[in-house]
Design an enzyme around this catalytic site. Structure first.
Site, PDB file in Angstrom:
ATOM      1  N   ASP A  51       0.842  -1.196   0.000  1.00  0.00           N
ATOM      2  CA  ASP A  51       0.000   0.000   0.000  1.00  0.00           C
ATOM      3  C   ASP A  51       0.880   1.249   0.000  1.00  0.00           C
ATOM      4  O   ASP A  51       1.417   1.639   1.030  1.00  0.00           O
ATOM      5  CB  ASP A  51      -0.915  -0.022   1.239  1.00  0.00           C
ATOM      6  N   GLU A 130      30.902  11.280   4.798  1.00  0.00           N
ATOM      7  CA  GLU A 130      31.488  11.106   6.131  1.00  0.00           C
ATOM      8  C   GLU A 130      30.425  11.495   7.159  1.00  0.00           C
ATOM      9  O   GLU A 130      30.352  12.631   7.598  1.00  0.00           O
ATOM     10  CB  GLU A 130      32.723  11.986   6.294  1.00  0.00           C
ATOM     11  N   GLU A 132      28.626  11.782  10.605  1.00  0.00           N
ATOM     12  CA  GLU A 132      28.894  11.813  12.044  1.00  0.00           C
ATOM     13  C   GLU A 132      27.609  11.537  12.811  1.00  0.00           C
ATOM     14  O   GLU A 132      26.497  11.733  12.298  1.00  0.00           O
ATOM     15  CB  GLU A 132      29.473  13.170  12.425  1.00  0.00           C
ATOM     16  N   GLU A 212      34.687  11.814  17.473  1.00  0.00           N
ATOM     17  CA  GLU A 212      34.650  13.120  16.805  1.00  0.00           C
ATOM     18  C   GLU A 212      34.812  14.255  17.819  1.00  0.00           C
ATOM     19  O   GLU A 212      34.971  14.025  19.009  1.00  0.00           O
ATOM     20  CB  GLU A 212      33.369  13.289  15.993  1.00  0.00           C
ATOM     21  N   GLU A 220      32.473   9.008  14.348  1.00  0.00           N
ATOM     22  CA  GLU A 220      32.450   8.955  12.888  1.00  0.00           C
ATOM     23  C   GLU A 220      33.030   7.629  12.434  1.00  0.00           C
ATOM     24  O   GLU A 220      34.026   7.149  12.968  1.00  0.00           O
ATOM     25  CB  GLU A 220      33.252  10.102  12.286  1.00  0.00           C
ATOM     26  N   HIS A 269      29.937  15.431   5.468  1.00  0.00           N
ATOM     27  CA  HIS A 269      30.762  15.949   4.379  1.00  0.00           C
ATOM     28  C   HIS A 269      30.811  14.890   3.278  1.00  0.00           C
ATOM     29  O   HIS A 269      31.117  13.723   3.546  1.00  0.00           O
ATOM     30  CB  HIS A 269      32.177  16.247   4.865  1.00  0.00           C
ATOM     31  N   ARG A 339      38.513  24.406   5.775  1.00  0.00           N
ATOM     32  CA  ARG A 339      37.274  23.757   6.177  1.00  0.00           C
ATOM     33  C   ARG A 339      36.152  24.738   6.489  1.00  0.00           C
ATOM     34  O   ARG A 339      35.052  24.323   6.856  1.00  0.00           O
ATOM     35  CB  ARG A 339      37.541  22.834   7.382  1.00  0.00           C
ATOM     36  N   GLU A 358      34.966  18.003  -1.952  1.00  0.00           N
ATOM     37  CA  GLU A 358      34.129  17.654  -0.801  1.00  0.00           C
ATOM     38  C   GLU A 358      33.131  18.782  -0.563  1.00  0.00           C
ATOM     39  O   GLU A 358      33.527  19.928  -0.340  1.00  0.00           O
ATOM     40  CB  GLU A 358      35.016  17.463   0.422  1.00  0.00           C
ATOM     41  N   ARG A 360      30.871  20.238   1.986  1.00  0.00           N
ATOM     42  CA  ARG A 360      30.905  20.081   3.436  1.00  0.00           C
ATOM     43  C   ARG A 360      29.590  20.432   4.125  1.00  0.00           C
ATOM     44  O   ARG A 360      29.433  20.238   5.327  1.00  0.00           O
ATOM     45  CB  ARG A 360      32.025  20.943   4.015  1.00  0.00           C
TER      46      ARG A 360
END
Length: 470
Positions: A51, A130, A132, A212, A220, A269, A339, A358, A360
């Site tokens: 359903d 990645e 966390e 982390e 992580e 990330h 970063r 990447e 982030r």
């Protein structure tokens, strides 16, 4: 793996139950189970009826019948259930037309990859998230008309440094100092190791695991990059394994981006690269060793970042993480190593096969099928239109003077703002009918009604701290 091999695997492991899993529209794994006798080679082409009107964001009640189509290459044995259970991830089809369902997130991911292949730009998009998460010893929350609260706890939390734990053995992790401590400060190493072993058994290639940055049980586990649809499947296995291993140890796994005030939140990330004929296409002699194609792909991510974030950061809690002062990237720019930029080019290895970028911003509340697909479509748009990503942000944003900092575009400040950006900018997603207009509209409407408005209408506990005595 073929259907015949799946049937043989079930016999080899003496499985008693067949469990079929699929992704709902917002991003929760769903399942339904059958006696193993229902597992035949024919079921892979015939499917299993269910359903669809009872699944969030899906069919109307008058069009409720749908089919689960098991995918043999997704098979794994569930490590947690008492009765030996064989698990298959499914695509969703209309039982009359036998067409893949447009709101099935896995179908959208398959279409994104097919669109890339049809353009001739590449044949494989690799994704490397990645994700966390926190592991809490206790979690309580409630929301009633006359009161609401939440409380989470961890024996690692620095807030427990003075708690009478009969005895309290110390070694609490200070705020923002949880990155890479050894036991006994890291109390979760054995738990994560068991998670990793279950992931390997389920077919996931794992690179590493660690504590982390945040106090209070932030962790992580990194998976090795995989093709887009496979990685989205793996993300769902990843969450399932983490949650159930945690429960075995009397812990609760939390993937909310910001469950604890004044400490780092949990991101996802996500690394992206495009390959063709087993050759990486992002390696070159340009900035940070990247190719022209890679820089145009980054240009696509930057141009469409605010709209992308409606899929990569799809919860109201996401915007408690996307704020300055932590590791969350709020600057829509790119850089090598920096970063604080939304797009980072990792510089760990000179190998052409390691060249990727990447993004982030994403967090683990994202539906991975939709988030990865949206990222790929933005990158393709950048390559096709040769979009210039602008100048890199190779400085510490917090060292810039106010005028310079003000010139850097910022990520949306709320889910509503991100949804508005998606409403204004989604043509890049609808190319090739990857995201249909219906999918875009349903996503915006569902999020506004069930999340944005639902939160806006409710008093917040901190409002009582600020206003009760006025």
């Amino acid at each position: 793996m073929t259907p015949k091999e799946v049937v043989a695997l079930a016999k080899e492991h003496d499985c008693k139950i067949l469990d079929l899993r699929f992704m709902d529209f917002p991003g929760m794994w769903q399942n339904t189970s059958y006696p193993i006798s229902e597992l035949t080679e024919a079921c892979f082409s015939d499917g299993f009826g269910f359903d669809g009107s009872s699944i969030r964001g899906w069919q109307a009640i008058n069009e409720s019948d749908m089919l689960l189509m098991p995918q043999p290459d997704t098979v794994f044995i569930d490590p947690f259930l008492e009765n030996n259970t064989l698990v298959l991830i499914c695509n969703i089809q209309d039982p009359i037309t036998r067409e893949d369902y447009t709101r099935d997130p896995r179908n959208i991911a398959k279409k994104a990859v097919a669109y890339m292949q049809n353009t001739g730009l590449g044949d494989t998009c690799y994704m490397g998230p990645e994700a966390e998460f926190f592991l809490f010893n206790d979690v309580r929350y409630d929301a009633q008309p006359n009161g609401t609260f939440y409380q989470v706890d961890s024996i690692e939390g620095i807030w427990n440094s003075g708690t009478d734990e009969m005895p309290n053995l110390g070694h609490k992790i200070r705020y923002k100092e949880g990155y890479f401590p050894c036991p006994p400060s890291d109390t979760l190493m054995d738990v994560r190791s068991e998670m990793v072993l279950h992931m390997i058994d389920a077919g996931i290639d794992v690179e590493c695991h660690h504590h982390e940055v945040a106090s209070g049980g932030q962790c992580e586990i990194d998976m090795r990059f995989s093709p887009l649809v496979t990685m989205a499947d793996n993300m769902m296995k990843y969450k399932y394994i983490i949650k159930n291993t945690a429960a075995k140890y009397g812990l609760s796994a939390c993937f909310m981006p910001k469950p604890i005030y004044a400490d780092n939140g949990s991101g996802m990330h996500t690394h992206l690269s495009i390959w063709k004929d087993n050759q990486p296409l992002f390696a070159g002699d340009g900035y940070a060793g990247m190719s022209e194609m890679a820089m145009h792909a980054i240009g696509g991510i930057i141009k469409h970042a605010k709209a992308l974030i409606a899929f990569t950061n799809p919860s109201t809690n996401s915007y408690k993480r996307l704020v300055p002062g932590y590791e969350a990237p709020v600057n829509i720019a790119y850089s090598q190593r920096n970063r604080s930029a939304a797009v980072r080019i990792p510089m760990y290895s000179p190998s052409p096969k390691a060249k990727r970028f990447e993004f982030r911003c994403p967090d683990p509340t994202a539906n991975p099928y939709l988030a990865f697909s949206a990222m790929l479509m933005a990158a393709i748009d950048g390559v096709e239109n040769k979009l210039d990503p602008g100048s890199p942000l190779d400085v510490n944003i917090y060292d810039l003077d106010p005028e310079e900092a003000a010139g850097i575009p910022q990520t949306p400040g709320s889910l509503e703002e991100a949804l508005d950006a998606l409403d204004d900018d989604h043509e890049f997603l609808t190319k090739g009918d990857v995201f249909t207009q219906d999918v875009i509209e349903t996503w915006i409407d569902y999020k506004m009604e069930n999340e944005v408005d639902a939160l806006r209408l409710r008093p917040h506990p901190y409002e009582f701290m600020m206003y009760y005595d006025i």
